[in-house]
Scaffold this active site. Structure first.
Site: not given
Length: 784
Positions: A225-226, A256, A33-34, A614
């Site tokens: 973002d997020e 998340q 995504k980044t 993770r």
């Protein structure tokens, strides 16, 4: 086709090329995504959008820096410096610096950190002569923070029936008055807390249409973002800023969403498609991080949640090893196992320390791992410990700098008025505060006019010398840079000299910390200006804002060759080759405080999904048979989440059986109360540390319990009228109902009043030890 599009998959390219109109990118864990966000920004700029017209909001300064650097690399120029990329709080603080006078604040307003804010709350509680045992400053501050994040003002808070009933049931009916007094005190001090940076920015946009129009025209393209982590205040601000152009792109993963305790609401991302017409939705489902086995486990776990946007992660990575489930006898043995395994993996597979992370539900769990790592001389970094800027000597020095920038800053003034000691004792300070409150003036104004209030000659001289000193510091602000001012302050106050003269080990460390602070100011002053447009603000006030808004992650070196220890909440957004998910026990994970409704349980499951995703190559899930809680040794059951793991992808060589999931119902809410209802809880404890060679192959270390026969828990559906009873007076012989184990009879009670345990024989599930602090039992009859 531009080069920067070459490395994108089909879905990523689709997201990057969509320029105009609302866009929701559902970005699964490890799906790049980044890369998509930064490439989309670069694409906007490459197609003619001015960098000054792009706003990108993140949740960490580290993420913002990384995005800017990536855009610079893609474009090959410095235009990215003109982007408004930063955290919600840092970007809004930057704008408020220019606009604060409109809402009655000085442009040099102080930003109170959490400790400052709690100190003001404590002062207000004491002035109102309330019982601090009932009105604990941390509890009251959390309540106020939740209200602000839900855009609930003091007046609205005081007039909402449901909120007031909640406070009355909590035996804290005066919170509304404290909230109002706290806000007035912050305003008087020319200060905003973290939550005010959102609330005051929202008020600014709502109150002044010309300001709203100005920033709507400025920020033609907005990216968040997020997005699943946004709270109601952030949501409303984004709606206002994006209303004119509707070029709003949100990136996130509902799976998340784990920050409801901070006021975040998953509904923001679940309902985004209802907020705008013709929303384009792009799902990034290809995972580039983890092995196939890890991805299969993650998918299987999260599909148990009802509230979600459907998606299925997949990867072209190797299958990898199965996920290992490990049962140990005690929590100390759990720490030994993890340290031993890290050592073994380093020797056998040549991993570095930084390839390992130990993730847990609460900070209190870190002790056993710290002790075991220390004994084996394995270096580690703790996230969530005291940060550099929270150390006493740093806060003392910074308080001087805060005061010369903003004379109204009462918290800074109280901290340093007699440090180093100059003869202004507690009695004098109390008199100054009393007179300031009586005359409704600031402490500084009181000091400036001290000759009118009857101080003894000696005390008056000391006060006047202090005032002259601070004025002299302030006069330097216009002529000297931030470093020169700070260096002069340290010298003239004797603060640095006092620390230098302390030759103890602790004194030397404090002196070195002050030197490091001065070094950081020097480095900041000498960093380059913005070459393409606006000149970067290098004032002392701007420096103080920057350090106040740093997050814990920003103060750590992610590349340091150390094992990383942190809560799962702190780990979101990070990745590691090898991950230990620790403490997978009922009442710990899922947490006992978070299983009362389906919404809470589903957030705990999302937290488990985060810890699984993770891991890049190896994942261990550990739990202990017994663990000390509140001074008592407690028997544990394995977490229900272990039972949800697909057997084909799991190696449970050293693990016992899991437990079945309970059924939970939905709760209901009410108006201002409804807006706050998601943000009341707090989590975790404040945390403050190798045994033998790695176990030989094909042998079972003594700290691993043998695999027991899996005991099936008989399913039980709670009665329709199930409601937990007060168990303080529970007695032997009573019939009870447990949400999971069903009906049973109390055989025995053990422990003291604060850690009472009941031994109950359940009709379908045999005898169980139940810790009453955590139990949700319905008492069916009186004592037999």
């Amino acid at each position: 086709m531009q080069d920067y599009l070459a490395g994108l998959n089909e879905r990523q390219r689709e997201a990057v090329l969509h320029i105009n109109g609302p866009l929701m990118i559902i970005a699964g864990a490890g799906s790049g995504k980044t890369k998509v966000l930064t490439t989309r920004i670069a694409h906007l700029m490459a197609t003619g959008v001015d960098a000054f017209n792009i706003l990108a909001l993140t949740f960490t300064n580290k993420a913002a820096r990384e995005m800017k650097e990536r855009v610079e690399r893609i474009l090959g120029n410095n235009e990215a410096r003109n982007l408004y990329i930063g955290t919600f709080h840092s970007v809004f603080a930057r704008i408020l610096r220019a606009e604060a006078h409109r809402i009655g604040y000085p442009n040099s307003f102080t930003i109170y950190d959490t400790d400052d804010a709690k100190s003001v709350v404590k002062t207000v509680i004491n002035e109102m002569q309330l019982d601090e045992k009932l009105y604990k400053p941390a509890t009251v501050y959390n309540r106020i923070s939740s209200a602000k994040n839900a855009l609930v003002t003091p007046a609205e808070y005081a007039n909402d029936y449901y909120i007031q009933q909640e406070d009355i049931r909590g035996n804290r009916p005066a919170i509304a008055k404290i909230y109002d007094a706290y806000c007035k005190r912050c305003f008087k001090n020319g200060a905003m807390d973290f939550d005010d940076l959102l609330l005051k920015f929202y008020e600014l946009l709502k109150t002044f249409p010309d300001v709203l129009s100005k920033y709507q025209h400025k920020f033609r393209y907005i990216m968040i973002d997020e997005y699943q982590d946004t709270n109601p205040a952030q949501y409303e601000i984004v709606k206002l800023l994006g209303a004119m152009n509707e070029n709003v792109c949100v990136v996130g993963d509902d799976a998340q969403s784990i920050y409801s305790f901070r006021g975040a609401t998953i509904q923001n991302i679940l309902q985004f498609q209802k907020d705008y017409d013709d929303v384009k939705v792009v799902k990034l489902e290809q995972n580039y991080r983890s092995t196939q086995n890890i991805i299969h486990v993650a998918n299987e776990v999260i599909r148990n949640n009802k509230a979600q946007i459907p998606k299925v992660l997949f990867t072209e990575n190797a299958s990898g090893e199965k996920i290992k489930i490990v049962r140990t006898m005690t929590d100390n043995d759990e720490g030994k196992f993890v340290a031993d395994t890290i050592q073994e993996q380093k020797l056998r597979n040549h991993y570095a320390n930084k390839d390992f992370a130990i993730l847990y539900r609460t900070n209190a769990q870190s002790r056993a791992f710290e002790e075991s790592l220390r004994r084996m001389n394995i270096p580690y970094t703790m996230y969530g410990g005291i940060s550099f800027y929270q150390r006493k000597e740093i806060k003392d020095f910074v308080a001087y700098l805060r005061l010369i920038v903003n004379k109204k800053d009462e918290e800074a003034l109280k901290r340093i008025i007699n440090y180093p000691v100059r003869g202004i004792g507690k009695t004098t300070i109390d008199k100054i505060l009393l007179q300031a409150n009586t005359h409704n003036i600031t402490m500084w104004e009181m000091l400036e006019n001290a000759d009118r209030f009857g101080f003894r000659a000696g005390t008056l001289n000391v006060i006047q010398d202090f005032v002259v000193m601070i004025r002299s510091f302030t006069s330097m602000l216009e002529k000297q840079n931030a470093y020169d001012v700070a260096f002069h302050v340290g010298k003239q106050t004797n603060l640095v000299k006092e620390l230098f003269n302390d030759k103890s080990t602790e004194g030397l460390q404090r002196y070195e910390n002050i030197q490091e602070l001065l070094n950081s100011i020097k480095e900041w002053v000498e960093s380059p200006d913005n070459e393409e447009g606006e000149v970067v603000d290098k004032s002392l006030g701007a420096y103080l804002q920057q350090i106040t808004l740093l997050t814990d992650a920003d103060n750590k070196d992610p590349d340091a060759d150390t094992v990383k220890l942190m809560t799962i909440h702190a780990a979101k957004g990070l990745e590691f080759a090898c991950v230990f998910a620790a403490g997978l026990e009922e009442m710990l994970f899922p947490n006992a405080m978070s299983i009362n409704t389906r919404e809470e349980l589903e957030e705990e499951r999302r937290l488990f999904y985060v810890v699984v995703t993770r891991a890049k190559k190896k994942l261990w899930i550990t739990y202990a048979n017994t663990r000390y809680k509140f001074g008592s040794l407690v028997q544990n059951e394995p977490s229900r989440f272990i039972d949800e793991l697909p057997a084909d992808y799991v190696d449970s060589t050293y693990a016992g059986g899991g437990t079945k999931q309970s059924t939970f119902g939905f709760g209901s809410t009410g108006s201002a109360y409804e807006r706050m209802s998601g943000g009341w809880s707090s989590t975790g404890f404040d945390a403050g540390k190798k045994f033998g060679p790695p176990p030989a192959k094909k042998t079972t270390p003594e700290y691993l319990s043998p695999k027991p026969e899996a005991k099936k828990v008989a399913d039980h559906t709670p009665s329709a009228d199930f409601q937990a009873s007060d168990v303080n007076d529970i007695a032997v012989g009573q019939r009870v109902e447990h949400q999971k184990f069903g009906f049973g009879e109390v055989l025995k009670l053990e422990g003291n009043q604060h850690n009472k345990m009941a031994i109950i024989r359940f009709d379908q599930n045999g005898e169980k030890k139940i810790l009453l602090n955590y139990a949700r039992l319905r008492i069916l009859n009186s004592q037999l």
